[in-house]
Design a protein around this motif. Structure first.
Motif, PDB file in Angstrom:
ATOM      1  N   ASP A   6       0.635  -5.360   2.420  1.00 18.62           N
ATOM      2  CA  ASP A   6       0.458  -3.994   1.945  1.00 18.62           C
ATOM      3  C   ASP A   6       1.432  -3.880   0.770  1.00 18.62           C
ATOM      4  N   ALA A   7       0.943  -4.175  -0.428  1.00 20.09           N
ATOM      5  CA  ALA A   7       1.809  -4.570  -1.541  1.00 20.09           C
ATOM      6  C   ALA A   7       2.325  -3.452  -2.437  1.00 20.09           C
ATOM      7  N   ASP A   8       1.835  -2.246  -2.324  1.00 20.97           N
ATOM      8  CA  ASP A   8       2.240  -1.202  -3.265  1.00 20.97           C
ATOM      9  C   ASP A   8       3.750  -1.041  -3.382  1.00 20.97           C
ATOM     10  N   VAL A  30      -2.629  -6.554  -1.331  1.00 19.85           N
ATOM     11  CA  VAL A  30      -3.574  -5.447  -1.403  1.00 19.85           C
ATOM     12  C   VAL A  30      -2.852  -4.222  -1.953  1.00 19.85           C
ATOM     13  N   ALA A  31      -3.393  -3.667  -3.055  1.00 18.84           N
ATOM     14  CA  ALA A  31      -2.741  -2.535  -3.723  1.00 18.84           C
ATOM     15  C   ALA A  31      -3.766  -1.714  -4.490  1.00 18.84           C
ATOM     16  N   ASN A  32      -3.341  -0.512  -4.872  1.00 18.07           N
ATOM     17  CA  ASN A  32      -4.173   0.363  -5.705  1.00 18.07           C
ATOM     18  C   ASN A  32      -4.129  -0.045  -7.166  1.00 18.07           C
ATOM     19  N   GLY A  33      -3.269  -0.952  -7.521  1.00 20.08           N
ATOM     20  CA  GLY A  33      -3.119  -1.388  -8.913  1.00 20.08           C
ATOM     21  C   GLY A  33      -1.667  -1.354  -9.312  1.00 20.08           C
ATOM     22  N   GLY A  34      -1.406  -1.711 -10.533  1.00 18.54           N
ATOM     23  CA  GLY A  34      -0.049  -1.665 -11.032  1.00 18.54           C
ATOM     24  C   GLY A  34       0.791  -2.882 -10.706  1.00 18.54           C
ATOM     25  N   LEU A  35       0.216  -3.857 -10.032  1.00 14.72           N
ATOM     26  CA  LEU A  35       0.951  -5.073  -9.724  1.00 14.72           C
ATOM     27  C   LEU A  35       0.505  -6.189 -10.660  1.00 14.72           C
ATOM     28  N   ALA A  43      -2.591 -17.440  -3.387  1.00 14.26           N
ATOM     29  CA  ALA A  43      -2.412 -15.992  -3.499  1.00 14.26           C
ATOM     30  C   ALA A  43      -3.575 -15.349  -4.243  1.00 14.26           C
ATOM     31  N   ARG A  44      -3.918 -14.168  -3.779  1.00 18.29           N
ATOM     32  CA  ARG A  44      -4.983 -13.415  -4.448  1.00 18.29           C
ATOM     33  C   ARG A  44      -4.617 -11.936  -4.437  1.00 18.29           C
ATOM     34  N   MET A  45      -4.847 -11.291  -5.565  1.00 17.41           N
ATOM     35  CA  MET A  45      -4.647  -9.848  -5.669  1.00 17.41           C
ATOM     36  C   MET A  45      -5.947  -9.156  -5.271  1.00 17.41           C
ATOM     37  N   VAL A  46      -5.842  -8.130  -4.457  1.00 19.22           N
ATOM     38  CA  VAL A  46      -6.995  -7.319  -4.080  1.00 19.22           C
ATOM     39  C   VAL A  46      -6.671  -5.899  -4.499  1.00 19.22           C
ATOM     40  N   TYR A  47      -7.417  -5.392  -5.461  1.00 21.33           N
ATOM     41  CA  TYR A  47      -7.204  -4.028  -5.941  1.00 21.33           C
ATOM     42  C   TYR A  47      -8.243  -3.121  -5.295  1.00 21.33           C
ATOM     43  N   VAL A  48      -7.765  -2.106  -4.606  1.00 19.90           N
ATOM     44  CA  VAL A  48      -8.646  -1.153  -3.931  1.00 19.90           C
ATOM     45  C   VAL A  48      -8.705   0.132  -4.754  1.00 19.90           C
ATOM     46  N   PRO A  49      -9.692   0.974  -4.504  1.00 16.35           N
ATOM     47  CA  PRO A  49      -9.797   2.233  -5.260  1.00 16.35           C
ATOM     48  C   PRO A  49      -8.566   3.122  -5.056  1.00 16.35           C
ATOM     49  N   GLU A  50      -8.306   3.961  -6.055  1.00 16.60           N
ATOM     50  CA  GLU A  50      -7.224   4.946  -5.935  1.00 16.60           C
ATOM     51  C   GLU A  50      -7.531   5.860  -4.760  1.00 16.60           C
ATOM     52  N   GLY A  51      -6.491   6.312  -4.112  1.00 15.89           N
ATOM     53  CA  GLY A  51      -6.666   7.250  -3.008  1.00 15.89           C
ATOM     54  C   GLY A  51      -5.706   6.931  -1.884  1.00 15.89           C
ATOM     55  N   PRO A  52      -5.452   7.934  -1.076  1.00 13.78           N
ATOM     56  CA  PRO A  52      -4.493   7.732   0.016  1.00 13.78           C
ATOM     57  C   PRO A  52      -5.019   6.729   1.035  1.00 13.78           C
ATOM     58  N   ASP A  53      -4.181   5.796   1.383  1.00 11.81           N
ATOM     59  CA  ASP A  53      -4.449   4.840   2.459  1.00 11.81           C
ATOM     60  C   ASP A  53      -5.614   3.882   2.204  1.00 11.81           C
ATOM     61  N   GLU A  54      -6.063   3.734   0.974  1.00 13.01           N
ATOM     62  CA  GLU A  54      -7.172   2.820   0.699  1.00 13.01           C
ATOM     63  C   GLU A  54      -6.772   1.372   0.980  1.00 13.01           C
ATOM     64  N   ALA A  55      -5.561   0.983   0.603  1.00 16.34           N
ATOM     65  CA  ALA A  55      -5.097  -0.383   0.893  1.00 16.34           C
ATOM     66  C   ALA A  55      -4.995  -0.583   2.407  1.00 16.34           C
ATOM     67  N   PRO A  65      -7.007 -11.586  14.903  1.00 15.46           N
ATOM     68  CA  PRO A  65      -6.242 -12.659  15.546  1.00 15.46           C
ATOM     69  C   PRO A  65      -5.993 -13.828  14.585  1.00 15.46           C
ATOM     70  N   GLY A  66      -4.780 -14.341  14.609  1.00 18.56           N
ATOM     71  CA  GLY A  66      -4.413 -15.449  13.743  1.00 18.56           C
ATOM     72  C   GLY A  66      -3.886 -15.027  12.387  1.00 18.56           C
ATOM     73  N   ASP A  67      -4.028 -13.746  12.060  1.00 17.90           N
ATOM     74  CA  ASP A  67      -3.542 -13.234  10.776  1.00 17.90           C
ATOM     75  C   ASP A  67      -2.179 -12.576  10.956  1.00 17.90           C
ATOM     76  N   VAL A  68      -1.466 -12.441   9.831  1.00 16.96           N
ATOM     77  CA  VAL A  68      -0.195 -11.730   9.812  1.00 16.96           C
ATOM     78  C   VAL A  68      -0.305 -10.609   8.786  1.00 16.96           C
ATOM     79  N   VAL A  69       0.106  -9.419   9.167  1.00 15.07           N
ATOM     80  CA  VAL A  69       0.103  -8.258   8.280  1.00 15.07           C
ATOM     81  C   VAL A  69       1.545  -7.858   8.009  1.00 15.07           C
ATOM     82  N   ILE A  70       1.855  -7.640   6.736  1.00 14.04           N
ATOM     83  CA  ILE A  70       3.189  -7.186   6.348  1.00 14.04           C
ATOM     84  C   ILE A  70       3.049  -5.775   5.802  1.00 14.04           C
ATOM     85  N   THR A  71       3.640  -4.820   6.516  1.00 13.11           N
ATOM     86  CA  THR A  71       3.538  -3.417   6.129  1.00 13.11           C
ATOM     87  C   THR A  71       4.674  -2.612   6.728  1.00 13.11           C
ATOM     88  N   ALA A  72       5.026  -1.541   6.062  1.00 14.38           N
ATOM     89  CA  ALA A  72       5.969  -0.568   6.608  1.00 14.38           C
ATOM     90  C   ALA A  72       5.214   0.653   7.124  1.00 14.38           C
TER      91      ALA A  72
END
Length: 149
Positions: A6-8, A30-35, A43-55, A65-72
């Motif tokens: 969750d890269a923003d 995953v981010a709304n942009g600006g990165l 590594a891959r950038m995933v840009y989601v639409p602007e808006g709250p909680d889109e990422a 299962p088997g994935d790791v999520v990094i978020t606050a």
């Protein structure tokens, strides 16, 4: 095995890639942009639409299962834990089935307290070297555990 970041506002983007590389795991920022794009084969950038909680929505729909999520973001962490993913925040704290309910309740309580005192300032602590080190150790453990599944 995929690492979703969750890269923003994540202060450990480079560290996540460094650890994931040792395990051959793909990293999706995953981010709304600006990165800035990351020039790395895993590594891959995933840009989601602007808006709250889109990422958050994008990650929650895919992590499992088997994935790791990094978020606050605690609501995202709860969804990822429910989907079977391993979840860390940027200080290396793990969100699990055993603690996510308490984390959500504490988050809601703190939101209520902040709303009751709109003049309260501060409250967050800084991010330091010890936090970065804890994150690196925790991500190494989580990726090793995910590989053993």
């Amino acid at each position: 095995m995929t690492v979703y970041v969750d890269a923003d506002a994540c202060p450990v983007k480079a560290e996540a890639l460094r650890v994931a590389e040792r395990h051959g795991a793909e990293v999706l920022y995953v981010a709304n942009g600006g990165l800035r794009p990351v020039d790395h084969p895993l590594a891959r950038m995933v840009y989601v639409p602007e808006g709250p909680d889109e990422a958050d929505k994008w990650i929650a729909e895919r992590a499992g299962p088997g994935d790791v999520v990094i978020t606050a973001d605690i609501p995202l962490a709860a969804k990822a834990v429910a989907a079977g993913a391993r979840v860390l925040n940027h200080t290396g704290e793990a969100f699990t089935k055993a603690n996510i309910g308490q984390k959500l309740a504490t988050r809601d309580l703190m939101a209520d307290l902040r709303a009751a005192d709109p003049f309260r300032q501060g409250g967050g602590k800084g991010f330091g070297k010890a936090d970065r080190s804890r994150f690196l150790d925790a991500l190494e453990r989580e990726l090793s555990a995910a590989t053993r599944r």
